[in-house]
Design a protein around this motif. Structure first.
Motif, PDB file in Angstrom:
ATOM      1  N   LEU A  98       0.822  -1.209   0.000  1.00  8.04           N
ATOM      2  CA  LEU A  98       0.000   0.000   0.000  1.00  8.04           C
ATOM      3  C   LEU A  98       0.855   1.257   0.000  1.00  8.04           C
ATOM      4  N   SER A  99       1.903   1.300   0.841  1.00  7.57           N
ATOM      5  CA  SER A  99       2.735   2.505   0.919  1.00  7.57           C
ATOM      6  C   SER A  99       3.462   2.756  -0.395  1.00  7.57           C
ATOM      7  N   ASN A 100       3.977   1.709  -1.041  1.00  9.12           N
ATOM      8  CA  ASN A 100       4.635   1.887  -2.335  1.00  9.12           C
ATOM      9  C   ASN A 100       3.638   2.333  -3.397  1.00  9.12           C
ATOM     10  N   LEU A 101       2.425   1.769  -3.353  1.00  7.46           N
ATOM     11  CA  LEU A 101       1.407   2.125  -4.332  1.00  7.46           C
ATOM     12  C   LEU A 101       0.957   3.571  -4.170  1.00  7.46           C
ATOM     13  N   MET A 102       0.650   3.981  -2.946  1.00  9.28           N
ATOM     14  CA  MET A 102       0.053   5.297  -2.723  1.00  9.28           C
ATOM     15  C   MET A 102       1.090   6.412  -2.735  1.00  9.28           C
ATOM     16  N   ILE A 103       2.317   6.142  -2.283  1.00  8.41           N
ATOM     17  CA  ILE A 103       3.333   7.204  -2.246  1.00  8.41           C
ATOM     18  C   ILE A 103       4.070   7.299  -3.578  1.00  8.41           C
ATOM     19  N   ASN A 104       4.625   6.191  -4.033  1.00 15.32           N
ATOM     20  CA  ASN A 104       5.440   6.254  -5.249  1.00 15.32           C
ATOM     21  C   ASN A 104       4.588   6.295  -6.520  1.00 15.32           C
ATOM     22  N   ARG A 105       3.644   5.394  -6.630  1.00 20.99           N
ATOM     23  CA  ARG A 105       2.904   5.291  -7.878  1.00 20.99           C
ATOM     24  C   ARG A 105       1.808   6.336  -8.011  1.00 20.99           C
ATOM     25  N   TRP A 106       1.254   6.792  -6.897  1.00 23.00           N
ATOM     26  CA  TRP A 106       0.106   7.695  -6.987  1.00 23.00           C
ATOM     27  C   TRP A 106       0.471   9.133  -6.660  1.00 23.00           C
ATOM     28  N   MET A 107       0.278   9.571  -5.412  1.00 18.05           N
ATOM     29  CA  MET A 107       0.332  11.000  -5.112  1.00 18.05           C
ATOM     30  C   MET A 107       1.492  11.439  -4.231  1.00 18.05           C
ATOM     31  N   GLY A 108       2.423  10.579  -3.942  1.00 16.05           N
ATOM     32  CA  GLY A 108       3.592  10.995  -3.198  1.00 16.05           C
ATOM     33  C   GLY A 108       3.308  11.174  -1.709  1.00 16.05           C
ATOM     34  N   ILE A 109       4.041  12.138  -1.122  1.00 12.55           N
ATOM     35  CA  ILE A 109       3.947  12.345   0.320  1.00 12.55           C
ATOM     36  C   ILE A 109       2.553  12.809   0.749  1.00 12.55           C
ATOM     37  N   SER A 110       1.777  13.323  -0.185  1.00 10.88           N
ATOM     38  CA  SER A 110       0.416  13.756   0.159  1.00 10.88           C
ATOM     39  C   SER A 110      -0.511  12.573   0.431  1.00 10.88           C
ATOM     40  N   ALA A 111       0.003  11.339   0.354  1.00 17.01           N
ATOM     41  CA  ALA A 111      -0.795  10.172   0.742  1.00 17.01           C
ATOM     42  C   ALA A 111      -1.165  10.226   2.219  1.00 17.01           C
ATOM     43  N   PHE A 112      -0.370  10.949   3.025  1.00 18.63           N
ATOM     44  CA  PHE A 112      -0.718  11.103   4.438  1.00 18.63           C
ATOM     45  C   PHE A 112      -2.090  11.788   4.587  1.00 18.63           C
ATOM     46  N   ILE A 113      -2.458  12.617   3.621  1.00 22.54           N
ATOM     47  CA  ILE A 113      -3.757  13.295   3.704  1.00 22.54           C
ATOM     48  C   ILE A 113      -4.892  12.284   3.581  1.00 22.54           C
ATOM     49  N   VAL A 114      -4.689  11.226   2.801  1.00 19.72           N
ATOM     50  CA  VAL A 114      -5.699  10.165   2.697  1.00 19.72           C
ATOM     51  C   VAL A 114      -5.922   9.517   4.058  1.00 19.72           C
ATOM     52  N   SER A 115      -4.819   9.264   4.745  1.00 18.62           N
ATOM     53  CA  SER A 115      -4.931   8.682   6.089  1.00 18.62           C
ATOM     54  C   SER A 115      -5.668   9.629   7.035  1.00 18.62           C
ATOM     55  N   LEU A 116      -5.378  10.926   6.935  1.00 15.52           N
ATOM     56  CA  LEU A 116      -6.081  11.910   7.768  1.00 15.52           C
ATOM     57  C   LEU A 116      -7.571  11.938   7.450  1.00 15.52           C
ATOM     58  N   TRP A 117      -7.908  11.862   6.166  1.00 15.27           N
ATOM     59  CA  TRP A 117      -9.319  11.875   5.771  1.00 15.27           C
ATOM     60  C   TRP A 117     -10.066  10.669   6.333  1.00 15.27           C
ATOM     61  N   LEU A 118      -9.452   9.488   6.248  1.00 12.82           N
ATOM     62  CA  LEU A 118     -10.088   8.286   6.803  1.00 12.82           C
ATOM     63  C   LEU A 118     -10.275   8.408   8.313  1.00 12.82           C
ATOM     64  N   TYR A 119      -9.299   9.005   8.984  1.00 10.02           N
ATOM     65  CA  TYR A 119      -9.399   9.172  10.440  1.00 10.02           C
ATOM     66  C   TYR A 119     -10.560  10.104  10.818  1.00 10.02           C
ATOM     67  N   VAL A 120     -10.708  11.205  10.104  1.00  7.90           N
ATOM     68  CA  VAL A 120     -11.784  12.156  10.397  1.00  7.90           C
ATOM     69  C   VAL A 120     -13.146  11.553  10.064  1.00  7.90           C
ATOM     70  N   VAL A 121     -13.228  10.820   8.946  1.00  5.35           N
ATOM     71  CA  VAL A 121     -14.496  10.178   8.592  1.00  5.35           C
ATOM     72  C   VAL A 121     -14.892   9.154   9.649  1.00  5.35           C
ATOM     73  N   GLY A 122     -13.912   8.394  10.133  1.00  5.34           N
ATOM     74  CA  GLY A 122     -14.206   7.420  11.181  1.00  5.34           C
ATOM     75  C   GLY A 122     -14.725   8.063  12.450  1.00  5.34           C
ATOM     76  N   ARG A 123     -14.105   9.154  12.856  1.00  3.35           N
ATOM     77  CA  ARG A 123     -14.587   9.865  14.050  1.00  3.35           C
ATOM     78  C   ARG A 123     -15.979  10.441  13.832  1.00  3.35           C
ATOM     79  N   ARG A 124     -16.277  10.819  12.600  1.00  3.78           N
ATOM     80  CA  ARG A 124     -17.633  11.322  12.314  1.00  3.78           C
ATOM     81  C   ARG A 124     -18.666  10.197  12.445  1.00  3.78           C
ATOM     82  N   PHE A 125     -18.318   9.016  11.955  1.00  3.43           N
ATOM     83  CA  PHE A 125     -19.225   7.879  12.102  1.00  3.43           C
ATOM     84  C   PHE A 125     -19.404   7.508  13.573  1.00  3.43           C
ATOM     85  N   MET A 126     -18.358   7.661  14.374  1.00  7.96           N
ATOM     86  CA  MET A 126     -18.442   7.339  15.803  1.00  7.96           C
ATOM     87  C   MET A 126     -19.149   8.432  16.593  1.00  7.96           C
TER      88      MET A 126
END
Length: 824
Positions: A98-126
Motif C-alpha cells: 500500500l505505501s509503495n502504491l500510494m506514495i510512489n505510484r500515486w500521489m507521493g507524500i500527500s498520501a498522508f492526507i488520505v490517512s487523515l481523511w479516513l481518520y476524520v471520517v471514522g470519528r464522524r461515524f463514531m
C-alpha cells in the motif's frame, strides 16, 4: 342458527400493519442499515484503525522502502503472502504494498492526507466529532493535487537517483506535461497560483494577508513624515519642507486612509479548515446594502500656520436581516433519550391461542342460546390482554337482554370479569370483552419506537399504550386539555403517570416543556429531581423541584395562576389567541423582547394523590386548580390530576366540568366508576394497567404501556448528564395575603437586622427580588419575604409585579443614606 354461520364464525387476528411488498421492505432495510447507531460506530472504529495502519506503513516506508520496493513492485495483492517474511515494513507485506502504491505510484507524500481523511471520517461515524465532511473532503482533494504537483516539480530531476518519489508518479508526469506546454516558468507560476487558491480555500484570512502585503499605506507615511518634520523643524528649510509635503498630500488625496476600511467590513472566519466558510453571496448579504458618508478630517501638525485637511469615507453597513429565533439554542447539543434505555420485553408479542378462542366462542354461543338469544355471526379481535368478541344478534333480539346476561357469560367463561358494550359505536354489533388467560405486557419500547409515535405531529403527545385491536394509542394533551386519572392501589396508576412523563421527555426539548410535579407521598416523583435544570419549574424559594409539602402546593398553584395571567397579558399585547401562535410570532422575531415578550414553554402540572391534598388544604387547593383548568389551555398550562379515591367529595362538579379527558384504572365499586367516567365499566377491568380512556366521547379500552423504575432512572440519568440551564424555570413569586406582611419599614424596633445592608445591596445592584435576598444572605423564604415587605413599606422598592423583579425606587447610594437617616 342459519347455515351461513359456518362461513362467518371465523376468528380474526388484528396485528400491526405490514407492507405487502416484501421486496420493497427489503430495500428499505438495506437503505436504513447505515442509520443504525451501532453499525455507524463499528464502521467508524474500522476506519480509524485502518487510518492508523496506513500512517504507520507510510512512516515505515521512509526507512524500509528501499529494501521492500523491488519485492512488491510487480506483485499483485494475492501474491503478497508468498513474500511476507522477507518484508521489512512495520505493517507487513500488505502495508509495504500500500505505501509503495500510494506514495510512489500515486500521489507521493500527500498520501498522508488520505490517512487523515479516513481518520476524520471514522470519528464522524463514531459521533465523537462533527466535521463538515463536504468542505473537508474538498480541502483534502485540493491539498493532494497541489502537494503532488509541488513536490513533483521541486524534485523532478532527482527521480532517477532515489527510491522515494515525494510527488509520486502523478506529480512527476503532470509536471513533464506542463513543462512541455507552458515551460518551467509557466509551470512554477501555475503551481504558485494553485497554492494561493488552496490557502484561500482553507482560510479567508489569506485574502486579508495578501491585500495587506501588496498594498502601501501612503497616507500613513505622509502623516508620519509630517510629524517627524514638526518634531525637528530646524533640520531643513521650512519652505522646502512645506512644498514637498503639499505635493505628497495632493498625490495621496484620493487614496483610502487605510487598507482595512474595506477589509474590516467583512466578517472574520476561523482558521479551522473543517468549518464551513460562507460564500461570496453570504458575505454580501452581511454587508449590503452599504451607505457611504464622506466627511472632512483635520490633522493637527503642531504648527498653527500649517493645517492638513483630508477626506475620509466612512462605510455604514445596514443590519442584515435577522434569522429566526431558536429557543433551543442555549442547549443546542441536547439529545433526546435513546430507545436503548428502554427494556425490550419478551412477553410482548400477541399470540393467538386457537383452542382458547374456539372454546370461548362456543361457550358464548351456548350461553346465549340457553336464554333463547340467537346470533347470526361472531368474530374475535385479539388484543394484548383482552379479546373482543363481536356478535351480531338475530333480527328481533333486544340488546338489553344480552346486557343483562353479563354475569352469566362471565360464569360460563370462568373469566375474571367481562364487559359488554351494547352496542359498539359505529357498528351494528354487540361487543363482549373477555380477558385472555395469558395476558401480554405492552412495553414502553414497543410504543415509543413505533412509527405512529415517531411521526406524530402533536404538540404534547402522550403514549398511552395499545388498544384492544393492538394499535398504538397516542393522544394530544393540548387538545384535551386536562386529564383526570383514578384507580385503586396497585392497578397501574403510577406506571401510567410515568408513561405520560416519559413520552413527553422523548418528544420535547427542555426549552419547550416544563413540569410541575406534586407528590404528597414523597416517593413517586422523586426520581425526576435530577432533571430539574432541564425540565422542571418551581418557586424561587423552593429547595426541591418535586413538591411534597401541602403549603408549597398552595403557593405553587397560586403562582401558576399568576403565570397564567401574565401569559394572557402577553398574548393580548401580541394580538394572538394561543400560545402556539404567540411562539411562532416570537420565533419569526415579530415580537420585541424589549417590550417584555419572551418564548413561553408548555407547563404540565401533574398532581398525585389529589385526595390527600383535598383533605389537608381543601378549598385552598381546589380554587386555583379550577381557575387553571378553566382558563390555562390557551397559554399552554395543562394539568393531570390522579387520585385513588374518586369520590364526589374529592372530584367535585367544578373539577369534573373542566377535566373532560378521563383515565380510569380498575376501581373496586361501580359508584367510583360512575364518579370518574359517568358510566360503569372501570369496576370490571382486570388491573395491571388495564384502563378505560375517554376524551369526552366514547370509552376506549387500552392496555397501558409498562415502564419500570430502572428504565425511568436510566432516562433521567441520561438527561441529567447533559448540559442544563443554570437554574430551573422560575415561577412568579406568590405573596399570601393572609400571612403576616411584616413590620413597617419605618419601625426601627421591629426592623430586620439585615434591613440597611439589604437596602444598600439592592440600590447598588439595581435589582430587587426575594430570591436574590435568599441567595445573598442564606436566609429562608419567609424572612426574605418580610424583609422585602419592609423595604417596600419604606419606599425603597416598588410593589411586586408577578414574575418580574421589583422596581428600585432609590437612584443612588447617597439618596439611600439620606433616607435611612430620616427614618432613624
Amino acid at each position: 342458527m342459519p347455515t351461513t354461520d359456518l362461513e362467518e364464525n371465523k376468528i380474526k387476528q388484528t396485528q400491526p400493519k405490514e407492507g405487502n411488498d416484501t421486496a420493497q421492505n427489503e430495500r428499505e432495510i438495506r437503505k436504513n442499515i447505515f442509520k443504525n447507531e451501532r453499525v455507524n460506530f463499528i464502521l467508524g472504529v474500522i476506519l480509524v484503525i485502518f487510518s492508523l495502519y496506513l500512517t504507520i506503513s507510510f512512516i515505515s516506508f521512509f526507512f524500509t522502502g528501499s529494501i521492500d520496493q523491488s519485492k512488491v513492485e510487480n506483485l499483485s495483492v494475492g501474491e503478497l503472502s508468498s513474500i511476507g517474511n522477507e518484508i521489512q515494513n512495520w505493517t507487513g507485506a500488505f502495508g509495504a504494498y500500500l505505501s509503495n502504491l500510494m506514495i510512489n505510484r500515486w500521489m507521493g507524500i500527500s498520501a498522508f492526507i488520505v490517512s487523515l481523511w479516513l481518520y476524520v471520517v471514522g470519528r464522524r461515524f463514531m459521533k465523537v466529532a462533527h466535521t463538515r465532511m463536504i468542505r473537508f473532503t474538498i480541502s483534502c482533494a485540493l491539498s493532494i493535487i497541489v502537494l503532488s504537483l509541488f513536490f513533483g516539480f521541486i524534485f523532478m530531476h532527482s527521480y532517477n537517483n532515489t527510491f522515494l518519489y515525494l510527488g509520486g508518479y502523478h506529480g512527476y508526469y503532470a509536471t513533464l506535461w506542463l513543462n512541455a506546454w507552458i515551460g518551467p516558468w509557466g509551470t512554477a507560476l501555475f503551481i504558485i497560483a494553485l497554492v494561493i487558491i488552496l490557502l484561500v480555500h482553507l482560510s479567508y484570512k489569506t485574502i486579508e494577508y495578501i491585500r495587506r502585503v501588496s498594498s502601501v499605506n501612503l497616507t500613513g507615511k505622509a502623516i508620519q513624515a509630517i510629524k517627524n518634520k514638526t518634531d525637528n523643524p530646524e533640520t531643513d528649510n521650512e519652505n522646502d519642507n512645506r512644498g514637498t509635503e503639499s505635493n505628497e498630500i495632493q498625490n495621496t488625496e484620493n487614496i483610502p486612509s487605510s487598507e482595512n476600511d474595506i477589509v474590516n467590513t467583512l466578517p472574520e472566519y476561523p482558521d479551522d479548515p473543517t468549518e464551513e466558510i460562507p460564500t461570496l453571496e453570504d458575505i454580501q448579504e452581511n454587508i449590503l446594502p452599504v451607505e457611504e458618508e464622506t466627511k472632512r478630517v483635520t490633522i493637527e501638525t503642531g504648527d498653527p500656520d500649517f493645517v492638513i485637511e483630508t477626506a475620509e469615507t466612512e462605510v455604514l453597513a445596514t443590519q442584515a436581516p435577522m434569522e429566526d429565533y431558536d429557543p433551543t439554542k442555549d442547549l443546542s447539543h441536547y439529545k433526546r433519550p435513546t430507545f436503548d434505555l428502554l427494556d425490550k420485553r419478551e412477553n410482548s408479542e400477541v399470540e393467538i391461542n386457537m383452542e382458547e378462542q374456539s372454546a370461548n366462542k362456543k361457550l358464548i354461543t351456548e350461553t346465549l342460546k340457553n336464554y333463547n338469544i340467537e346470533i347470526s355471526s361472531i368474530t374475535a379481535t385479539v388484543g394484548p390482554t383482552v379479546t373482543l368478541y363481536e356478535i351480531k344478534p338475530a333480527p328481533g333480539v333486544r340488546i338489553a337482554r344480552i346486557k343483562s346476561l353479563e354475569n352469566d357469560i362471565a360464569l360460563s367463561l370462568s373469566a375474571l370479569g367481562i364487559r359488554i358494550i351494547a352496542p359498539i359505536p359505529g357498528k351494528g354489533t354487540v361487543g363482549i370483552e373477555v380477558p385472555n388467560k395469558d395476558p401480554k405486557t405492552v412495553s414502553m419500547y414497543s410504543v415509543l419506537a413505533s412509527k405512529k409515535f415517531q411521526e406524530c405531529k402533536y404538540e404534547l403527545p402522550l403514549a398511552l399504550g395499545k388498544s384492544i385491536t393492538n394499535e398504538v394509542c397516542i393522544a394530544d394533551l393540548c387538545k384535551m386539555p386536562h386529564i383526570l386519572v383514578a384507580g385503586a392501589t396497585g392497578q397501574g396508576k403510577s406506571v401510567g403517570l410515568n408513561a405520560i412523563i416519559t413520552s413527553l421527555l422523548y418528544k420535547k426539548h427542555p426549552a419547550q416543556l416544563k413540569f410541575v410535579l406534586v407528590d404528597p407521598k414523597m416517593v413517586e416523583f422523586s426520581i425526576y429531581s435530577v432533571i430539574e435544570r432541564h425540565f422542571m419549574a418551581k418557586l424561587p424559594d423552593a429547595e426541591k423541584s418535586v413538591i411534597t409539602d401541602s403549603d408549597k402546593v398552595i403557593a405553587t398553584l397560586n403562582s401558576l395562576c399568576i403565570e397564567m395571567d401574565n401569559r394572557y397579558a402577553l398574548l393580548a399585547k401580541a394580538n394572538v389567541r394561543t400560545i402556539k401562535e404567540y411562539n411562532e410570532e416570537f420565533i419569526h422575531r415579530k415580537l420585541n423582547p424589549n417590550n417584555g415578550h419572551k418564548f413561553m414553554p408548555y407547563i404540565v402540572v401533574i398532581i398525585d394523590e389529589f385526595a390527600d391534598l383535598i383533605m389537608m388544604a381543601g378549598r385552598d387547593v381546589e380554587m386555583p386548580i379550577a381557575r387553571i383548568a378553566q382558563k390555562a389551555r390557551a397559554v399552554g398550562i395543562h394539568m393531570i390530576i390522579a387520585t385513588q379515591r374518586p369520590s364526589t367529595t374529592v372530584i367535585t362538579g367544578n373539577i369534573k366540568a373542566n377535566f373532560p379527558a378521563r383515565i380510569a384504572f380498575r376501581v373496586m365499586q361501580m359508584v367510583d366508576s360512575r364518579t370518574i367516567l359517568d358510566a360503569p365499566g372501570a369496576n370490571q377491568l382486570i388491573g395491571r394497567g388495564d384502563m378505560l380512556f375517554t376524551e369526552g366521547g366514547d370509552l376506549k379500552r387500552i392496555q397501558c404501556a409498562f415502564i419500570d423504575t430502572p428504565e425511568v432512572k436510566r432516562i433521567c440519568e441520561y438527561i441529567s448528564k447533559q448540559q442544563g440551564y443554570p437554574e430551573p424555570y422560575e415561577l412568579p413569586e406568590y405573596k399570601n395575603p393572609d400571612s403576616d406582611a411584616g413590620s413597617n419599614g419605618n419601625d426601627v424596633i421591629n426592623r430586620d437586622p439585615l434591613f440597611e445592608e439589604a437596602a444598600k445591596m439592592i440600590v447598588v445592584s439595581g435589582q430587587a427580588s426575594t430570591s436574590s435576598l435568599q441567595r445573598r444572605y442564606s436566609i429562608g423564604y419567609n424572612r426574605a419575604g418580610r424583609l422585602m415587605d419592609q423595604l417596600e413599606a419604606a419606599g425603597i422598592v416598588g410593589p411586586s409585579e408577578g414574575g418580574k423583579p421589583r422596581q428600585v425606587l432609590i437612584v443612588d447610594i447617597m439618596a439611600l443614606e439620606n433616607k435611612l437617616e430620616l427614618m432613624k
